[in-house]
Design a protein around this motif. Sequence first.
Motif, PDB file in Angstrom:
ATOM      1  N   LEU A   1       0.801  -1.224   0.000  1.00  0.00           N
ATOM      2  CA  LEU A   1       0.000   0.000   0.000  1.00  0.00           C
ATOM      3  C   LEU A   1       0.832   1.271   0.000  1.00  0.00           C
ATOM      4  CD1 LEU A   1      -2.607  -1.089   2.718  1.00  0.00           C
ATOM      5  CD2 LEU A   1      -2.714  -1.466   0.245  1.00  0.00           C
ATOM      6  N   VAL A   2       2.159   1.139   0.045  1.00  0.00           N
ATOM      7  CA  VAL A   2       3.013   2.327   0.125  1.00  0.00           C
ATOM      8  C   VAL A   2       3.735   2.569  -1.190  1.00  0.00           C
ATOM      9  CG1 VAL A   2       3.331   2.141   2.614  1.00  0.00           C
ATOM     10  CG2 VAL A   2       4.963   1.015   1.080  1.00  0.00           C
TER      11      VAL A   2
ATOM     12  N   ILE B   1      -6.602   5.185  -5.302  1.00  0.00           N
ATOM     13  CA  ILE B   1      -5.877   5.127  -4.036  1.00  0.00           C
ATOM     14  C   ILE B   1      -5.887   3.689  -3.516  1.00  0.00           C
ATOM     15  CG2 ILE B   1      -7.978   5.806  -2.773  1.00  0.00           C
ATOM     16  CD1 ILE B   1      -6.132   7.119  -0.695  1.00  0.00           C
ATOM     17  N   SER B   2      -4.729   3.224  -3.046  1.00  0.00           N
ATOM     18  CA  SER B   2      -4.653   1.858  -2.519  1.00  0.00           C
ATOM     19  C   SER B   2      -5.440   1.774  -1.215  1.00  0.00           C
ATOM     20  CB  SER B   2      -3.195   1.457  -2.288  1.00  0.00           C
ATOM     21  OG  SER B   2      -2.566   2.330  -1.361  1.00  0.00           O
ATOM     22  N   ARG B   3      -6.355   0.823  -1.157  1.00  0.00           N
ATOM     23  CA  ARG B   3      -7.222   0.682   0.017  1.00  0.00           C
ATOM     24  C   ARG B   3      -6.876  -0.523   0.881  1.00  0.00           C
ATOM     25  NH1 ARG B   3      -9.377   5.629   0.675  1.00  0.00           N
ATOM     26  NH2 ARG B   3     -10.955   6.164  -0.897  1.00  0.00           N
ATOM     27  N   GLY B   4      -6.524  -1.637   0.226  1.00  0.00           N
ATOM     28  CA  GLY B   4      -6.260  -2.850   0.986  1.00  0.00           C
ATOM     29  C   GLY B   4      -5.837  -3.973   0.069  1.00  0.00           C
TER      30      GLY B   4
ATOM     31  N   THR C   1      -3.548  -6.169  -4.690  1.00  0.00           N
ATOM     32  CA  THR C   1      -3.845  -4.860  -4.100  1.00  0.00           C
ATOM     33  C   THR C   1      -5.091  -4.274  -4.754  1.00  0.00           C
ATOM     34  OG1 THR C   1      -1.464  -4.521  -3.816  1.00  0.00           O
ATOM     35  CG2 THR C   1      -2.891  -2.598  -3.554  1.00  0.00           C
ATOM     36  N   CYS C   2      -6.011  -3.794  -3.918  1.00  0.00           N
ATOM     37  CA  CYS C   2      -7.273  -3.229  -4.390  1.00  0.00           C
ATOM     38  C   CYS C   2      -7.231  -1.705  -4.267  1.00  0.00           C
ATOM     39  CB  CYS C   2      -8.443  -3.779  -3.582  1.00  0.00           C
ATOM     40  SG  CYS C   2      -8.532  -5.584  -3.546  1.00  0.00           S
ATOM     41  N   TYR C   3      -7.692  -1.021  -5.310  1.00  0.00           N
ATOM     42  CA  TYR C   3      -7.699   0.440  -5.371  1.00  0.00           C
ATOM     43  C   TYR C   3      -9.129   0.947  -5.560  1.00  0.00           C
ATOM     44  CZ  TYR C   3      -2.633   0.225  -6.212  1.00  0.00           C
ATOM     45  OH  TYR C   3      -1.288  -0.004  -6.104  1.00  0.00           O
ATOM     46  N   GLY C   4      -9.438   2.038  -4.860  1.00  0.00           N
ATOM     47  CA  GLY C   4     -10.716   2.711  -5.055  1.00  0.00           C
ATOM     48  C   GLY C   4     -10.503   4.088  -5.645  1.00  0.00           C
ATOM     49  N   ASN C   5     -11.562   4.713  -6.133  1.00  0.00           N
ATOM     50  CA  ASN C   5     -11.426   6.005  -6.808  1.00  0.00           C
ATOM     51  C   ASN C   5     -11.970   7.171  -5.979  1.00  0.00           C
ATOM     52  OD1 ASN C   5     -14.194   5.391  -7.055  1.00  0.00           O
ATOM     53  ND2 ASN C   5     -14.365   6.520  -8.994  1.00  0.00           N
ATOM     54  N   GLY C   6     -12.145   6.951  -4.691  1.00  0.00           N
ATOM     55  CA  GLY C   6     -12.822   7.968  -3.883  1.00  0.00           C
ATOM     56  C   GLY C   6     -11.969   9.051  -3.270  1.00  0.00           C
TER      57      GLY C   6
END
Length: 253
Positions: free
Chosen positions: A120-121, A192-195, A247-252
């Motif tokens: 995530l970094v 953005i990386s969420r988890g 790695t899962c990414y969201g757009n929020g």
Amino acid sequence: MSSHTTRSTWSVIATAIALLLSAPSILPANAAPADDPLAGAAAVGECRAYTIKDFESAHESSAAVDCAGPHTALVVAVKIVPKRVKLSGAPSAGLQRFVTKACNDAWGNAIGAGHKQGHLVVYTRSWFTPTKSQLAAGARWVRCDVNAYDDKQLGNLPPVTPFVDGGIDAGDRRCLTGKLNVVPCTASHQWISRGIVKMPDGRYSVARQDAFAKRRCPSAIQKRVDKRFLWWRVSESSWRSGERHITCYGNGG
């Protein structure tokens, strides 16, 4: 024998002894110096300011810079490689195994993130081997550096380690541009990386990863702010080494 003759004789003997004692520092013209396994090696703790092209190369030889100023790399370990491991040519599986064992702790300590947080970094890892001329001088080292991504180039590192101290802030967190280049989340970004979600063992398959991520990433994103999501697959080489985290990414945000 006169006292003068005696003194002369001892003077000759003393001179001969002095020459014998100093002889090891006088080599014949064709004599080779002893091999130096650390020939050309950097010092642990040095900072460098090299480019993404250097980052992707097998060798790196830029000058050390002040760690208080801008720098794109930190040397965290230098380890001598056993002679049974080949250092020239394309990296062998044996060399890659050695690097993993030799560098992992130093990389982790400098970044300050555990394995799960590491996905995530924005920080990443690199390693280098000696040049042909350094190998000819007896060099047998590998060098372990830490770096940070910043779009199509390397970003500047924080002045002190560990970079991540507890929670991951926006400057540490990995985000993606619209073209899916990695940037710190303080820069302009769309994802953005969420988890992370962990794949079950089995054969390597892009289709399996995609199907799994479609099912599981919704549990890793922030549903109140993320209207869409995407995922970063495990590469085939990482899969062979035991990596299973997507790695899962969201757009929020």
